[in-house]
Design a protein around this motif. Structure first.
Motif, PDB file in Angstrom:
ATOM      1  N   VAL A   1      31.611  36.933  47.896  1.00 56.00           N
ATOM      2  CA  VAL A   1      32.805  36.362  47.590  1.00 56.00           C
ATOM      3  C   VAL A   1      32.237  36.002  45.898  1.00 56.00           C
ATOM      4  CG1 VAL A   1      34.632  34.508  47.299  1.00 56.00           C
ATOM      5  CG2 VAL A   1      34.106  36.150  49.169  1.00 56.00           C
ATOM      6  N   GLU A   2      31.315  35.269  46.147  1.00 61.95           N
ATOM      7  CA  GLU A   2      30.535  34.495  44.934  1.00 61.95           C
ATOM      8  C   GLU A   2      30.175  35.587  43.829  1.00 61.95           C
ATOM      9  OE1 GLU A   2      27.633  31.957  46.573  1.00 61.95           O
ATOM     10  OE2 GLU A   2      29.219  30.635  47.349  1.00 61.95           O
ATOM     11  N   GLU A   3      29.446  36.595  44.147  1.00 57.56           N
ATOM     12  CA  GLU A   3      29.071  37.645  43.221  1.00 57.56           C
ATOM     13  C   GLU A   3      30.401  38.012  42.878  1.00 57.56           C
ATOM     14  OE1 GLU A   3      27.274  42.029  43.555  1.00 57.56           O
ATOM     15  OE2 GLU A   3      27.127  40.987  45.328  1.00 57.56           O
ATOM     16  N   GLY A   4      31.733  38.444  43.479  1.00 54.78           N
ATOM     17  CA  GLY A   4      32.884  38.825  42.893  1.00 54.78           C
ATOM     18  C   GLY A   4      33.343  37.896  41.914  1.00 54.78           C
ATOM     19  N   VAL A   5      33.528  36.702  42.524  1.00 56.47           N
ATOM     20  CA  VAL A   5      34.148  35.820  41.320  1.00 56.47           C
ATOM     21  C   VAL A   5      33.302  35.750  40.005  1.00 56.47           C
ATOM     22  CG1 VAL A   5      34.385  33.153  40.959  1.00 56.47           C
ATOM     23  CG2 VAL A   5      35.008  34.393  43.196  1.00 56.47           C
ATOM     24  N   ALA A   6      32.079  35.818  40.077  1.00 56.40           N
ATOM     25  CA  ALA A   6      31.133  35.844  38.839  1.00 56.40           C
ATOM     26  C   ALA A   6      31.387  37.092  38.133  1.00 56.40           C
ATOM     27  CB  ALA A   6      30.041  35.539  39.252  1.00 56.40           C
ATOM     28  N   TRP A   7      31.297  38.211  38.872  1.00 55.81           N
ATOM     29  CA  TRP A   7      31.698  39.469  38.226  1.00 55.81           C
ATOM     30  C   TRP A   7      32.890  39.289  37.416  1.00 55.81           C
ATOM     31  CZ3 TRP A   7      35.524  42.950  38.926  1.00 55.81           C
ATOM     32  CH2 TRP A   7      35.417  44.461  38.305  1.00 55.81           C
TER      33      TRP A   7
END
Lengths: 196, 529
Positions: A118-124
């Protein structure tokens, strides 16, 4: 550029699980909202800027992949993470390759992996939106010039490629710099990567 | 009584060391039976029952056709020793040829039966039936070989008239039939028992001997009554009795009935001194018919029983496979049903434990315990799922026919709506391959879809055949007149090829004038028993 905190949507036809996952994410400082039907989430797309959506694959009314396609067509800047109780290799490959999922999580869910995804997704998503907001003001030709520019091509090369004069390229370049309020190529490249 | 599926194929004719004692015993037994046969001799024919023919057929059937020349040599030597062949004089050559003829024709009959039935399916090819057919073919061939030989080597026939020829040849054939069917089955049974190490009890209807004895006795009594009434010795009642016994109880009972009838009839014909040769021949033709019908009826019944047993076994296997499939699907469903609420439970339990961590309270202890159990349960579900998943993917023994049929059904469902059809040829039902079922069905489906799409009439055909250690599945469609641009991208074939090659097989395009053909070869893992 949006300044509000991106929302994480949690979609599962089992409302309890959606709520639980949303609470888990909120405990980790993310803005999360549970949904128990794809329609409800798609309805809220207009009013709410999602950074990432965690979606179940097997749902009653609309299958997770169909939902993913619907979501993508309305907002390409949302990251997707899939979760499922029926993991298969074929689905896992489809989820990542065809539907642009960042990860494919098996239930019962591994918390650490969920959070990382989720953190990776938000950053992306943040990067995507930033790039989109920058390039939104470009004309079509400016967009072409910008794309070639940040890949390291010289004015002369760009002119040859686009079959326009070097002078015109320079005009476009000036316009791009003005619109993005940047200073030099290095900043343009950083912009193209979604870096602030 | 065990019987070979077909005469063994042997290329090397050279005798082996262990053949010598066999040939010695054979020579002795042949001489003895030859001598015993003359008791039923008559003018124009050698004997009305000829047990040596049964011995010959049994030995060739059991040991293989390669022994044929050696049996003939042994027979000739025996005939010389016993004086049946005069060693001097003009008759030597004709006697040698005459004595070698039955051996040659017997070998030819066995080879012909084997060649005729090889590669065919049906009740005739099932074990006892080929022997029954060979037992009929051998005497007929033997009798048919006489006239050409007579014509070739003696020019002037030794027979006085056509009637004589018929009587002689019929006598010969009848004698051989009786000899073969009375002697060959018990010899083959004994040989099989010696090979197998144990004496397998022939399939005899326990407690039904009486039920068989009654029609037998009744038919014999009826025959006797008819003879008393001056109608001659009629075979019809025995024919009925024999067929009844054979059909009901198989070869073992049939053989007992044959032996009993032959004993009665042969004793009668040997002892009735007043009988004319023609009457005796007629009697023996009748007996031959009885014996043949009884034996074929018995063989047929046994074949039917064996096929039924095979069918039952297959049904059981299929049923078991079906049940396993259901069980697997059920366990996957259970895992799913458990994993859904467990996801919530595990997350909340972990949260509860974190909230209460460090508190020295009863609540903290409970929360920790719940969390531990939830994590353990989660781990178990993951492990179970991995296990189940691997199980599904693991290669297993699958009947080929099932694979092909499944693929055809999948394709037929989508093809039917477009007016396309798949023509599925009869598949060998007993071939088994070791494959990943789902993947291989996918490969077949891809090839079938391609074939249907490329076919101008929307028809495709599937057939399968064995080729050595491989089975070939041929998927064909009529060739389009001109190459059309298909809707697909050719990915289906690539996937199919990858799957098949991973199974140690190949996909080869092998077109002929009229059809596009893809041949999918897979290593054969076995044949259903």
């Amino acid at each position: 550029m949006t300044t509000e905190k991106p929302v994480v949507g949690v979609l599962d036809d089992d409302g309890d699980l959606a709520a639980t996952v949303a609470r888990l994410l909120r405990r980790h400082g993310l803005e999360a909202r549970p949904f128990d039907s794809p329609a409800a989430l798609l309805n809220d797309l207009a009013s709410c800027s999602f950074g990432c959506v965690i979606s179940d694959i097997q749902m009653g009314e609309m299958d997770g992949f169909a939902f993913a396609d619907a979501l993508r067509s309305r907002d390409p800047g949302v990251a997707l993470v899939f979760m499922t109780a029926w993991p298969t290799t074929a689905h896992a490959v489809d989820a990542v390759r065809r539907h642009g999922g960042l990860d494919y999580l098996e239930k019962p869910i591994d918390e650490q992996r969920l959070l990382a995804a989720v953190e990776e997704g938000v950053a992306w998503s943040v990067r995507e939106r930033r790039i989109a907001s920058v390039t939104a003001s470009f004309t079509r030709r400016e967009r072409h010039v910008f794309d070639l520019l940040v890949r390291g091509h010289s004015n002369k090369e760009i002119a040859e490629r686009l079959a326009i004069s070097a002078r015109t390229v320079e005009d476009h370049r000036a316009s791009i710099v003005t619109k993005t309020r940047t200073n030099g190529l290095a900043q343009l490249v950083a912009l193209s990567r979604g870096e602030p | 009584m065990p019987a070979r599926a077909a005469p063994r194929r042997q290329l090397s004719l050279a005798p082996r060391a262990k053949d010598l004692p066999l040939l010695l015993v054979y020579g002795f037994a042949f001489g003895l039976l030859n001598w015993a046969a003359h008791l039923w001799g008559g003018p124009g024919f050698f004997s009305l029952w000829y047990p040596a023919a049964g011995l010959r057929l049994a030995v060739l059937w059991h040991c293989g056709l390669r022994l044929t020349p050696w049996l003939i040599v042994t027979e000739l030597v025996t005939d010389c020793v016993t004086g049946a062949i005069p060693l001097t004089g003009s008759a030597t050559l004709s006697s040698v040829i005459g004595a070698a003829r039955p051996g040659v024709t017997c070998g030819v009959a066995l080879a012909a039966t084997g060649a005729l039935l090889r590669g065919k399916a049906g009740v005739l090819t099932q074990p006892p039936m080929p022997l029954g057919l060979a037992a009929i073919a051998a005497p007929i061939f033997n009798a048919l070989a006489v006239p050409p030989l007579e014509f070739l080597f003696w020019k002037t026939s030794s027979y006085r008239s056509g009637v004589d020829v018929v009587i002689s040849l019929t006598g010969l054939a009848v004698g051989d039939v009786l000899g073969i069917l009375i002697l060959a089955p018990p010899i083959l049974w004994l040989a099989g028992a010696i090979d197998g190490g144990t004496l397998t009890k022939p399939r005899l209807p326990r407690g039904r001997l009486l039920a068989d004895a009654l029609p037998l006795v009744a038919s014999l009594l009826l025959t006797a009554a008819l003879a008393r009434a001056g109608l001659g010795v009629q075979a019809a009642p025995s024919l009925l009795g024999g067929a009844w016994i054979g059909l009901r109880h198989g070869r073992a009972a049939a053989w007992l009935a044959i032996s009993a009838q032959a004993f009665v009839f042969l004793t009668y014909s040997a002892s009735a001194g007043s009988m004319t040769a023609a009457d005796r021949l007629e009697l023996h033709i009748g007996l031959a018919a009885v014996v043949l019908v009884t034996w074929l009826a018995g063989s047929f019944a046994d074949t039917q029983t064996a096929s039924q047993a095979l069918l039952d076994r297959r049904n059981r296997l299929l049923f078991q496979a079906e049940r396993l499939k259901t069980l697997r699907a059920m366990s996957v469903a259970v895992i799913h049903e458990v994993s859904q609420p467990l996801s919530t439970l595990a997350i909340e339990a972990a949260h509860l434990r974190k909230l209460t961590e460090g508190q020295d309270t009863d609540l903290a202890e409970s929360a920790a315990l719940i969390d531990r159990k939830a994590q353990a349960l989660s781990e178990m579900v993951r492990r179970l799922r991995r296990f189940g998943g691997r199980d599904v993917d693991e290669p297993s023994l699958v009947p080929l026919a099932m694979l092909v049929k499944t693929a055809c059904q999948i394709v037929a469902a989508e093809a039917g709506s477009q007016g396309r059809t798949v023509d599925l040829a009869a598949l060998p039902p007993d071939l088994v391959v070791q494959v990943q079922e789902i993947e291989l069905v996918q490969a077949l489906v891809n090839l079938l879809r391609n074939a249907l799409a490329a076919s101008p009439q929307g028809t495709a055909s599937v057939a399968a055949a064995t080729a050595g250690e491989f089975v070939k599945i041929i998927i064909a469609n009529p060739r389009p007149v001109r190459r059309t641009q298909g809707a697909g991208m050719g990915v289906g074939l690539i996937i199919a090829r990858t799957i098949v090659e991973a199974h140690g097989g190949t996909i080869v395009r092998d077109d002929d004038a009229a059809e596009t053909r893809f041949v999918l070869s897979l290593p054969l893992s076995g044949v259903l028993p």
